[in-house]
Design an enzyme around this catalytic site. Structure first.
Site, mmCIF file in Angstrom:
data_model
loop_
_atom_site.group_PDB
_atom_site.id
_atom_site.type_symbol
_atom_site.label_atom_id
_atom_site.label_comp_id
_atom_site.label_asym_id
_atom_site.label_seq_id
_atom_site.Cartn_x
_atom_site.Cartn_y
_atom_site.Cartn_z
ATOM 1 N N HIS A 11 9.016 17.104 68.014
ATOM 2 C CA HIS A 11 9.281 15.826 68.793
ATOM 3 C C HIS A 11 8.048 15.990 69.961
ATOM 4 C CE1 HIS A 11 11.812 12.432 70.825
ATOM 5 N NE2 HIS A 11 10.282 12.273 70.880
ATOM 6 N N ASP A 65 14.359 18.928 67.924
ATOM 7 C CA ASP A 65 15.397 18.303 67.830
ATOM 8 C C ASP A 65 16.442 18.957 66.668
ATOM 9 O OD1 ASP A 65 15.345 16.714 69.924
ATOM 10 O OD2 ASP A 65 13.878 15.317 68.830
ATOM 11 N N LYS A 94 21.445 6.390 37.176
ATOM 12 C CA LYS A 94 22.730 5.625 36.760
ATOM 13 C C LYS A 94 23.277 5.293 38.320
ATOM 14 C CE LYS A 94 27.371 5.636 34.752
ATOM 15 N NZ LYS A 94 28.086 5.281 35.753
ATOM 16 N N ASP A 104 25.978 3.983 41.597
ATOM 17 C CA ASP A 104 27.303 4.160 41.618
ATOM 18 C C ASP A 104 27.720 2.873 42.629
ATOM 19 O OD1 ASP A 104 29.791 6.765 42.431
ATOM 20 O OD2 ASP A 104 30.175 4.828 41.502
ATOM 21 N N HIS A 158 28.099 40.922 47.377
ATOM 22 C CA HIS A 158 27.111 41.659 47.959
ATOM 23 C C HIS A 158 27.331 42.697 48.773
ATOM 24 C CE1 HIS A 158 24.399 37.910 47.766
ATOM 25 N NE2 HIS A 158 25.175 37.415 47.340
ATOM 26 N N GLY A 186 14.784 35.801 39.884
ATOM 27 C CA GLY A 186 13.945 36.663 40.259
ATOM 28 C C GLY A 186 14.312 38.185 39.520
ATOM 29 N N ARG A 223 26.863 34.691 40.213
ATOM 30 C CA ARG A 223 26.285 33.743 41.488
ATOM 31 C C ARG A 223 26.871 32.373 41.633
ATOM 32 N NH1 ARG A 223 21.573 36.322 42.985
ATOM 33 N NH2 ARG A 223 22.152 35.226 44.954
#
Length: 895
Positions: free
Chosen positions: A37, A45, A258, A260, A702, A759, A827
């Site tokens: 900004h 911001d 589609k 809704d 992890h 990866g 994952r």
């Protein structure tokens, strides 16, 4: 804060900023946005979606990836969610006058309870943006004398952290993520906002309507084959789509989103519009703004087919938001997506080919982005690809239509629907009393009509309601109460206690994960009442048709009982098979609500964690039990970091490294000193610990690169090959082989595994001798040498703009406290990929890493030998000689 302060500060006749509204719709994910900004002073911001608004802070110096930087963040007024898409110029003299650039956007995932965090003044969260990633903190300071509350925005230490001296994300990534422009380019194209003239309420009269100039190749209705003269417009039953399992291929088909919302025919004649629902109810007054927009179109006589919707902050149609808007008196902005044109200027077009009708339709719809009337765009051909992209984009599904078809007022095979998420309408046949602090009612009892016109019970829904909908629906239910159930198979015994039966007249839209073999909904969530559909029309939606490869629509073959269905049915029996002694039902009764796997109790075992594979919590527990022997050497005695997704891969997730209160089977705590204090980390000991992680809702495991016995000395190096846009799998494989050869040239043996995504990880086992800084410096040197060796293939910075067509070689996972996904871990992605160890020979034969998932890995392990021979016996260590080799000329041949 409410939006009162935001609106008080702005003159919306002069500024193009959105007036907006506070949303009450519950989103599965929470958005964040950062806007650059250039006002009186350049600042950033920072905004987080919470409570239906954007909580906002002004960050004078902007965010930094350097954990040592504490960026001042000044709390400002809440902004509407619509502000998250704002980019442009605020006029001089207005509040915040200057240029606004959309610098980053994405999703934020709270690590703790956000409500509590806002109150206590400490928020921890993960950002998944286009520029910012990883873990962050916001910490509140004492209020200043002027009343503004100051916070500190800080990057946590993880694999995405980088010293500012090495990488300044603000200078490296200055452009807009939505337009690719800088501040000057945005300011140069800014146009002043004209003052909005007040208008008296009323319809646009015929004299004020200007017909569109049909230039170019746009034909007249009379020129189209099949067009018939018809002087008056009329309502007709709308054409309905047939549910199928997959999108059709070929250029004979066009594909649309589609929506809704509420399906409406818009009838326009002599400047007056009427909006008629699918069951022929006049809803013009309910959607007066849409009717006025239809009347303002440059045509005197027409019939449009489309859908009224409310768009959420991501630009997706949101039925619950539409319901809330109607209850709130229509305050939210409504849009009408027109996808067909049935009549135009005295001609009935229902017998005209669809593709020609859409040409006429496109000529009538305004091109302005602010228009209430929108054209439902379509794509011709490539059905499966369109469907895949629609699902990735968060759409409900797609509608596929034959390009040359006529309009039929019935459910036909020329319109097909393919759903990304499961859901349909159900009849409400009862409700339960509220419990605890709940108001209104507890749950709705649902059903659908069978071919014999019998109402069949299919479960109950108790989530997805706001306080307002609980009260409004209860008021309608009270008027319909009756003594006996309308279901042919009503719940009995304890399940019927406290149930109030009602006449089956109300219809609700419900989403769910699947329907059990007993016909009961799993994990249903209420979206809203369907006032445009009769209860007698509600049947169970099953894809009865299939699309053959030759494009022919054929009957679907009867579904076979899946192996999983048979397994779940066997689990529900009171006897326990001798072949599965440690997987038994804990609670008696018709529905299994607890299961024991490897000695660990699994609650909600039938909760679907991966919807595309229909893979449940019980299935994931069984997976880890099967791979435990191979996985435990990679995770045991190592500090853990978990990605927990209690609702599954499609729901909200958060990171956790410190244990929760209370003992957990197979897990123990280890004290680790960091940042001047001691924290407790989780460590897995055995198979029970792995299954306990599943019970906790962990979808990813992890680990540190060291064990607790040698915490300050890593026993492996990790090179993460992260492909940028446009990089093919074959190129990633070639890059991994190049890394292997470069390491071999300096005397280091390496191993490879998939990441569970796109990866690869290249690992170098080490004798734990060197400390973290030395290991990280060495990995950085290797990374830099590879970038210098193959600059057309590798990039050493995570800068998004530099990664197109290249592979980012990430060495930052080698720092103290950084983690890497463990071998054999699942994952938190819908494909349920697994990080799978491979031999270098195996890698060359892999066509797609997606073939390694939680369903395929156990069978692969059963027929293969150890892919990493010598990994655990390696005596490699780092030495200064290696760095000298890196500095010298390399003989590694570029691939």
């Amino acid at each position: 804060m409410a939006l009162t302060e935001y609106r008080h500060k702005r003159n919306f006749r002069r500024t193009s900023e959105p007036r907006g509204h506070a949303s009450k719709a519950a989103h599965r994910s929470l958005s964040f946005v950062i806007q650059k900004h250039a006002a009186s002073h350049l600042h950033y911001d920072f905004r987080l979606e919470w409570g239906g608004v954007l909580k906002s802070w002004a960050v004078p110096k902007g965010p930094s990836l350097d954990p040592s930087v504490r960026a001042l963040a000044i709390e400002v007024e809440d902004h509407p969610l619509e502000y998250g898409g704002f980019e442009g110029t605020i006029p001089k003299g207005e509040y915040g006058g200057g240029t606004v650039l959309l610098w980053d956007r994405g999703e934020w995932i709270p690590a703790n309870d956000p409500k509590d965090g806002f109150q206590r003044g400490k928020l921890e969260f993960e950002l998944r943006g286009e520029k910012l990633h990883g873990r962050w903190k916001l910490v509140r300071m004492r209020p200043e004398n002027g009343g503004r509350v100051h916070w500190l925005l800080m990057k946590s230490t993880d694999e995405h952290a980088q010293p500012r001296s090495e990488y300044d994300v603000l200078s490296e990534e200055p452009l807009s993520v939505t337009s690719g422009r800088d501040l000057d380019q945005i300011a140069a194209k800014a146009k002043p906002v004209k003052g909005r003239k007040s208008k008296k309420a009323g319809r646009v009269r015929p004299a004020a309507v200007k017909r569109a100039k049909r230039g170019g190749t746009t034909p007249k209705p009379s020129e189209l084959p099949g067009a018939k003269r018809e002087s008056k417009v009329r309502w007709r039953p709308p054409q309905l789509a047939t549910l199928v399992e997959a999108a059709p291929e070929g250029d004979d088909w066009i594909h649309e989103a589609k929506y809704d919302g509420y399906r409406l025919l818009a009838l326009l004649q002599k400047g007056h519009a009427r909006l008629i629902s699918r069951n022929e109810k006049d809803w013009t007054d309910r959607f007066a703004s849409v009717a006025a927009a239809v009347e303002a179109l440059p045509v005197a006589q027409a019939v449009f087919d489309g859908e009224v919707v409310v768009l959420n902050s991501k630009g997706l149609s949101d039925f619950q938001a539409l319901q809330n808007a109607m209850q709130a008196g229509g305050k939210a902005k409504l849009y009408y997506f027109a996808f067909d044109l049935l009549h135009l200027d005295g001609f009935d077009l229902t017998a005209v080919p669809l593709i020609d009708r859409k040409v006429l339709l496109a000529a009538l719809i305004p091109k302005r982005s602010s228009s209430i009337i929108r054209l439902s765009e379509h794509v011709r051909g490539n059905g499966s690809e369109v469907f895949e992209q629609a699902c990735k984009g968060g759409l409900e599904g797609i509608i596929s239509k034959r390009a040359g078809s006529v309009y039929e007022s019935r459910r036909s095979r020329s319109w097909l629907k393919v759903k990304c998420v499961k859901g349909q309408e159900f009849v409400i046949g009862g409700f339960t009393d509220p419990a605890g602090a709940r108001v209104g009612f507890g749950a709705l009892l649902l059903g659908y009509y069978t071919a014999k016109d019998s109402l069949r019970y299919c479960g109950r829904v108790g989530t997805g309601f706001s306080g307002k909908t609980l009260h409004s629906i209860l008021a309608q239910l009270k008027k319909l109460e009756q003594r006996e159930p309308a279901f042919v198979n009503p719940p009995t015994g304890m399940d019927a206690r406290g149930v109030h039966w009602v006449k089956p007249q109300l219809v609700g839209e419900v989403r769910y994960t699947e329907i059990t073999s007993d016909g009961i909904l799993r994990h249903p969530s209420f979206s809203g009442l369907r006032m445009d559909k009769k209860a007698q029309e509600v049947v169970r939606e099953v894809p009865l048709l299939r699309v053959r490869e030759d494009g022919v629509i054929a009957q679907r073959a009867p579904a076979k009982k899946s192996r999983r269905s048979r397994l779940m049915r066997n689990m529900n029996r009171t006897d326990v098979s001798d072949k599965a002694p440690d997987r038994r039902k804990v609670s008696e009764g018709k529905n299994m609500d607890r299961l024991v796997v490897a000695g660990v109790g699994i609650s909600h075992p039938d909760r679907v964690l991966y919807s595309k594979l229909s893979f449940t919590k019980a299935d994931l527990g069984a997976y880890y039990e099967k791979v435990a022997d191979q996985m435990l050497p990679h995770v045991s005695d190592r500090p853990l970091m978990l990605v927990r997704c209690p609702e599954g891969a499609g729901g909200p997730c958060f990171h956790q490294k410190h244990p929760s209160a209370g003992p957990l089977s197979g897990l123990r705590g280890v004290p680790i000193r960091e940042k001047g204090k001691t924290e407790t980390y989780m460590v897995v000991d055995d198979v029970r610990g792995l299954v306990t992680l599943v019970q906790m809702g962990a979808l990813e495991v992890h680990t540190w690169g060291s064990t607790t016995k040698q915490l300050e000395k890593p026993d492996r190096l990790i090179f993460d090959l992260d492909p940028g846009p446009g990089v093919k799998w074959a190129s990633i494989v070639e890059a991994a082989l190049l890394v292997r050869d470069q390491l071999a040239e300096i005397g280091l043996t390496s191993f490879v595994k998939t990441t569970g995504g796109k990866g690869l990880h290249v690992l170098v086992p080490l004798r734990p001798a060197a400390e973290w800084e030395a290991a990280k410096s060495f990995a950085q040197a290797v990374s830099q040498s590879l970038v210098a060796l193959a600059p057309d293939r590798f990039v050493g910075k995570m800068t998004r703009s530099l990664r197109a067509g290249k592979i980012y070689i990430d060495y930052l996972r080698n720092g103290r406290g950084s983690t890497c996904v463990a071998a054999f871990s699942s994952r938190a992605r819908e494909g349920a990929g697994v990080s799978f160890p491979l031999s270098w020979r195996e890698l060359k034969n892999v066509d797609d890493p997606a073939e390694f998932n939680v369903k395929t890995v156990p069978s692969r392990l059963a027929r293969r030998s150890d892919p990493w021979p010598g990994f655990w016996k390696s005596k490699q260590s780092l030495s200064p000689a290696f760095l000298k080799k890196l500095a010298g000329p390399s003989s590694t041949r570029r691939r």
